[in-house]
Design a protein around this motif. Structure first.
Motif, PDB file in Angstrom:
ATOM      1  N   ARG A 199      35.614  30.770  44.394  1.00 42.23           N
ATOM      2  CA  ARG A 199      36.153  32.137  44.327  1.00 42.23           C
ATOM      3  C   ARG A 199      35.112  33.011  43.626  1.00 42.23           C
ATOM      4  NH1 ARG A 199      41.735  33.193  41.316  1.00 42.23           N
ATOM      5  NH2 ARG A 199      42.559  32.373  43.228  1.00 42.23           N
ATOM      6  N   THR A 200      34.811  34.148  44.199  1.00 40.31           N
ATOM      7  CA  THR A 200      33.834  35.030  43.573  1.00 40.31           C
ATOM      8  C   THR A 200      34.434  35.669  42.328  1.00 40.31           C
ATOM      9  OG1 THR A 200      34.487  37.002  44.807  1.00 40.31           O
ATOM     10  CG2 THR A 200      32.814  35.568  45.825  1.00 40.31           C
ATOM     11  N   LEU A 201      33.566  36.099  41.441  1.00 42.47           N
ATOM     12  CA  LEU A 201      34.010  36.738  40.219  1.00 42.47           C
ATOM     13  C   LEU A 201      34.759  38.031  40.512  1.00 42.47           C
ATOM     14  CD1 LEU A 201      34.003  36.497  37.162  1.00 42.47           C
ATOM     15  CD2 LEU A 201      31.802  37.660  37.143  1.00 42.47           C
ATOM     16  N   SER A 202      34.334  38.751  41.528  1.00 41.46           N
ATOM     17  CA  SER A 202      35.042  39.997  41.878  1.00 41.46           C
ATOM     18  C   SER A 202      36.457  39.698  42.362  1.00 41.46           C
ATOM     19  CB  SER A 202      34.264  40.801  42.921  1.00 41.46           C
ATOM     20  OG  SER A 202      34.087  40.062  44.089  1.00 41.46           O
ATOM     21  N   ASP A 203      36.644  38.576  43.067  1.00 38.25           N
ATOM     22  CA  ASP A 203      37.995  38.164  43.473  1.00 38.25           C
ATOM     23  C   ASP A 203      38.855  37.888  42.235  1.00 38.25           C
ATOM     24  OD1 ASP A 203      37.349  38.313  46.141  1.00 38.25           O
ATOM     25  OD2 ASP A 203      37.032  36.150  46.367  1.00 38.25           O
ATOM     26  N   LEU A 204      38.285  37.187  41.267  1.00 34.83           N
ATOM     27  CA  LEU A 204      39.017  36.869  40.045  1.00 34.83           C
ATOM     28  C   LEU A 204      39.371  38.146  39.275  1.00 34.83           C
ATOM     29  CD1 LEU A 204      40.210  34.697  38.222  1.00 34.83           C
ATOM     30  CD2 LEU A 204      37.978  34.492  37.122  1.00 34.83           C
ATOM     31  N   ARG A 205      38.461  39.121  39.255  1.00 36.46           N
ATOM     32  CA  ARG A 205      38.752  40.395  38.579  1.00 36.46           C
ATOM     33  C   ARG A 205      39.889  41.136  39.262  1.00 36.46           C
ATOM     34  NH1 ARG A 205      33.695  43.252  35.785  1.00 36.46           N
ATOM     35  NH2 ARG A 205      35.366  44.648  35.224  1.00 36.46           N
ATOM     36  N   ARG A 206      39.853  41.208  40.595  1.00 36.22           N
ATOM     37  CA  ARG A 206      40.936  41.883  41.330  1.00 36.22           C
ATOM     38  C   ARG A 206      42.269  41.185  41.078  1.00 36.22           C
ATOM     39  NH1 ARG A 206      36.949  42.623  45.148  1.00 36.22           N
ATOM     40  NH2 ARG A 206      37.482  40.707  46.240  1.00 36.22           N
ATOM     41  N   TYR A 207      42.261  39.859  41.147  1.00 35.92           N
ATOM     42  CA  TYR A 207      43.464  39.080  40.923  1.00 35.92           C
ATOM     43  C   TYR A 207      43.971  39.299  39.494  1.00 35.92           C
ATOM     44  CZ  TYR A 207      46.635  35.107  40.794  1.00 35.92           C
ATOM     45  OH  TYR A 207      47.738  34.310  40.675  1.00 35.92           O
ATOM     46  N   SER A 208      43.063  39.301  38.515  1.00 36.68           N
ATOM     47  CA  SER A 208      43.434  39.510  37.116  1.00 36.68           C
ATOM     48  C   SER A 208      44.099  40.864  36.933  1.00 36.68           C
ATOM     49  CB  SER A 208      42.196  39.430  36.213  1.00 36.68           C
ATOM     50  OG  SER A 208      41.616  38.160  36.284  1.00 36.68           O
ATOM     51  N   SER A 209      43.526  41.870  37.553  1.00 34.12           N
ATOM     52  CA  SER A 209      44.076  43.224  37.447  1.00 34.12           C
ATOM     53  C   SER A 209      45.496  43.281  37.991  1.00 34.12           C
ATOM     54  CB  SER A 209      43.178  44.201  38.202  1.00 34.12           C
ATOM     55  OG  SER A 209      43.711  45.482  38.153  1.00 34.12           O
ATOM     56  N   ARG A 210      45.721  42.662  39.141  1.00 31.55           N
ATOM     57  CA  ARG A 210      47.075  42.646  39.721  1.00 31.55           C
ATOM     58  C   ARG A 210      48.046  41.889  38.828  1.00 31.55           C
ATOM     59  NH1 ARG A 210      44.344  41.576  44.607  1.00 31.55           N
ATOM     60  NH2 ARG A 210      44.935  39.405  44.447  1.00 31.55           N
ATOM     61  N   GLN A 211      47.628  40.753  38.302  1.00 29.09           N
ATOM     62  CA  GLN A 211      48.522  39.936  37.487  1.00 29.09           C
ATOM     63  C   GLN A 211      48.886  40.616  36.172  1.00 29.09           C
ATOM     64  OE1 GLN A 211      50.071  37.053  38.457  1.00 29.09           O
ATOM     65  NE2 GLN A 211      49.188  37.758  40.364  1.00 29.09           N
ATOM     66  N   LEU A 212      47.955  41.329  35.572  1.00 28.16           N
ATOM     67  CA  LEU A 212      48.269  42.002  34.314  1.00 28.16           C
ATOM     68  C   LEU A 212      49.241  43.155  34.518  1.00 28.16           C
ATOM     69  CD1 LEU A 212      44.865  41.976  32.442  1.00 28.16           C
ATOM     70  CD2 LEU A 212      46.937  40.696  31.885  1.00 28.16           C
ATOM     71  N   ARG A 213      49.217  43.771  35.696  1.00 31.95           N
ATOM     72  CA  ARG A 213      50.182  44.833  35.978  1.00 31.95           C
ATOM     73  C   ARG A 213      51.559  44.269  36.241  1.00 31.95           C
ATOM     74  NH1 ARG A 213      47.279  48.138  40.489  1.00 31.95           N
ATOM     75  NH2 ARG A 213      46.149  46.222  40.510  1.00 31.95           N
ATOM     76  N   VAL A 214      51.616  43.067  36.828  1.00 21.33           N
ATOM     77  CA  VAL A 214      52.885  42.469  37.217  1.00 21.33           C
ATOM     78  C   VAL A 214      53.566  41.782  36.036  1.00 21.33           C
ATOM     79  CG1 VAL A 214      53.903  40.620  38.640  1.00 21.33           C
ATOM     80  CG2 VAL A 214      52.190  42.135  39.600  1.00 21.33           C
ATOM     81  N   ARG A 215      52.806  41.109  35.164  1.00 21.27           N
ATOM     82  CA  ARG A 215      53.385  40.283  34.124  1.00 21.27           C
ATOM     83  C   ARG A 215      53.024  40.775  32.731  1.00 21.27           C
ATOM     84  NH1 ARG A 215      51.780  34.274  35.532  1.00 21.27           N
ATOM     85  NH2 ARG A 215      50.452  34.832  33.813  1.00 21.27           N
ATOM     86  N   PRO A 216      53.714  41.768  32.228  1.00 19.10           N
ATOM     87  CA  PRO A 216      53.432  42.211  30.871  1.00 19.10           C
ATOM     88  C   PRO A 216      53.838  41.145  29.858  1.00 19.10           C
ATOM     89  CG  PRO A 216      55.352  43.341  31.703  1.00 19.10           C
ATOM     90  CD  PRO A 216      54.808  42.502  32.842  1.00 19.10           C
TER      91      PRO A 216
END
Length: 164
Positions: free
Chosen positions: A145-162
């Motif tokens: 998985r590319t680092l940019s994929d991990l960043r995008r995924y991280s951004s989505r997860q932090l918005r979903v799971r406070p």
């Protein structure tokens, strides 16, 4: 003080004169007040480690006296900066590179780094341009998985799971 997996927030708290107490009276994962860090007993090792590191940053900043103002967006901003500082202490770039090369699953990466997944997400999103380029260069072709994929995924997860 060593950072990364070698970082021991309990020893750091002791060196700073902060007492770490396990208490079920904590609302959420942990809190800090008056030199005492309280951690909820249901947390696993990685969660407790991240929580203590987070609360140490509050202790260093004297946030129990100077930090919170009661304005929601300012308090949220303070919490984000504190968590980012704690994540930098817990996750250093060379260890993150090794973990990303080892697995493409965020849970496995976090486990290898001895942090909770949320702290991994915060650290990935807080990478400096230099760190991002360094990791990308070292993992090019080796990571599933590319680092940019991990960043995008991280951004989505932090918005979903406070975090509570």
């Amino acid at each position: 003080m060593e950072w990364g997996r070698a970082y021991d927030p309990y020893r750091h708290a002791e060196a700073l004169g902060a007492e770490v107490v396990v208490s079920s009276a904590v609302a959420g994962w942990g809190d800090y007040r008056g030199g005492r860090i309280r951690v909820h007993p249901i947390l696993n090792q990685a969660e407790a480690r991240c929580t203590v590191a987070h609360e140490i940053v509050h202790h260093e900043r004297r946030d129990d006296v100077l930090g919170y103002c009661g304005v929601a967006w300012l308090d949220t901003r303070l919490e984000r900066r504190v968590h980012a500082t704690a994540a930098r202490r817990l996750i250093i770039v060379p260890q993150l590179v090794d973990a990303v090369l080892w697995s493409d699953d965020a849970g496995e990466i976090a486990e290898q780094l001895v942090v909770d997944v949320r702290t991994l997400y915060v650290r990935v999103l807080d990478l400096s341009v230099f760190e991002y380029r360094e990791i990308s260069k070292k993992t090019r072709g080796g990571a599933a998985r590319t680092l940019s994929d991990l960043r995008r995924y991280s951004s989505r997860q932090l918005r979903v799971r406070p975090r509570s």
